[in-house]
Design a protein around this motif. Sequence first.
Motif, mmCIF file in Angstrom:
data_model
loop_
_atom_site.group_PDB
_atom_site.id
_atom_site.type_symbol
_atom_site.label_atom_id
_atom_site.label_comp_id
_atom_site.label_asym_id
_atom_site.label_seq_id
_atom_site.Cartn_x
_atom_site.Cartn_y
_atom_site.Cartn_z
ATOM 1 N N VAL A 84 -106.085 46.066 19.644
ATOM 2 C CA VAL A 84 -104.893 46.108 19.541
ATOM 3 C C VAL A 84 -104.534 44.822 21.645
ATOM 4 O O VAL A 84 -104.760 43.986 21.754
ATOM 5 C CB VAL A 84 -103.610 46.778 19.858
ATOM 6 N N THR A 101 -97.073 49.094 15.620
ATOM 7 C CA THR A 101 -96.720 50.296 14.945
ATOM 8 C C THR A 101 -98.475 50.583 14.401
ATOM 9 O O THR A 101 -98.363 48.916 13.026
ATOM 10 C CB THR A 101 -96.128 50.428 13.530
ATOM 11 N N LYS A 102 -99.094 50.920 13.744
ATOM 12 C CA LYS A 102 -100.003 51.551 13.153
ATOM 13 C C LYS A 102 -100.022 51.991 11.810
ATOM 14 O O LYS A 102 -99.138 52.795 11.779
ATOM 15 C CB LYS A 102 -100.777 51.720 13.279
ATOM 16 N N ASN A 103 -100.513 52.269 10.978
ATOM 17 C CA ASN A 103 -100.525 52.719 9.686
ATOM 18 C C ASN A 103 -101.258 53.913 9.267
ATOM 19 O O ASN A 103 -101.893 54.144 10.195
ATOM 20 C CB ASN A 103 -100.539 52.056 8.194
ATOM 21 N N GLY A 117 -105.407 47.848 10.059
ATOM 22 C CA GLY A 117 -104.249 48.982 10.479
ATOM 23 C C GLY A 117 -102.919 48.727 10.930
ATOM 24 O O GLY A 117 -102.163 50.035 11.127
ATOM 25 N N VAL A 118 -102.962 47.460 11.624
ATOM 26 C CA VAL A 118 -101.620 46.784 12.093
ATOM 27 C C VAL A 118 -100.789 47.312 10.968
ATOM 28 O O VAL A 118 -100.588 45.930 9.905
ATOM 29 C CB VAL A 118 -101.420 46.095 13.175
ATOM 30 N N ASP A 119 -99.372 47.786 11.037
ATOM 31 C CA ASP A 119 -98.429 47.800 10.284
ATOM 32 C C ASP A 119 -97.294 46.910 10.512
ATOM 33 O O ASP A 119 -96.374 46.327 9.597
ATOM 34 C CB ASP A 119 -97.781 48.637 9.286
ATOM 35 N N ARG A 129 -105.576 54.519 9.940
ATOM 36 C CA ARG A 129 -106.824 54.813 11.413
ATOM 37 C C ARG A 129 -106.010 55.266 12.325
ATOM 38 O O ARG A 129 -104.419 55.836 12.440
ATOM 39 C CB ARG A 129 -106.395 52.691 11.705
ATOM 40 N N TRP A 156 -105.021 55.861 16.603
ATOM 41 C CA TRP A 156 -104.281 55.569 17.067
ATOM 42 C C TRP A 156 -106.331 55.177 18.949
ATOM 43 O O TRP A 156 -106.596 53.498 19.154
ATOM 44 C CB TRP A 156 -103.555 55.721 18.399
ATOM 45 N N LEU A 187 -107.503 51.922 17.137
ATOM 46 C CA LEU A 187 -106.887 50.828 16.951
ATOM 47 C C LEU A 187 -106.313 50.424 18.546
ATOM 48 O O LEU A 187 -107.294 49.145 18.339
ATOM 49 C CB LEU A 187 -105.905 51.219 16.094
#
Length: 146
Positions: free
Chosen positions: A43, A29-31, A15-17, A34, A36, A39
């Motif tokens: 993180v 930054t996430k996609n 999910g981390v982009d 997912r 927050w 996520l």
Amino acid sequence: AEKSPLARRLFSISGVDGVFFGRDFVSVTKNDAREWLLLKPHVLGALMEHFMTGLPAVEGAQAENTLDDLHDPIVKQIRELIETRVRPAVARDGGDITFVRFEDGIVYLKMQGACAGCPSSTVTLKSGIENMMKHYVPEVLRVEEA
């Protein structure tokens, strides 16, 4: 991410982009797949684990230090304004701004992270930062993106 054990750790989380490092913050930054809420614990856990290892965020990173800082009071004043007033505000939006140089009355700054290429970054640079710089440092005539 090749030179950053922290970035590699964060990118391994589904999910981390994107990962962006400022001098004193990390922006992730996430996609869209997912949330927050799900996520965030991963993180934060990765950040805590990394900093407990004692490894640097970026291998081979060196502190920014130029002779201008030691000899030019105008550059010192510009850098202080950027560090105390500009960077904290820009960081809240997931970006960063760094001093590049001061030449012929022009302050050259580099926008990074979420601010790089953002349509409102030009307005921020010209209306906000330039006006403040001109107010506190009369030698500043303009602010430009480097």
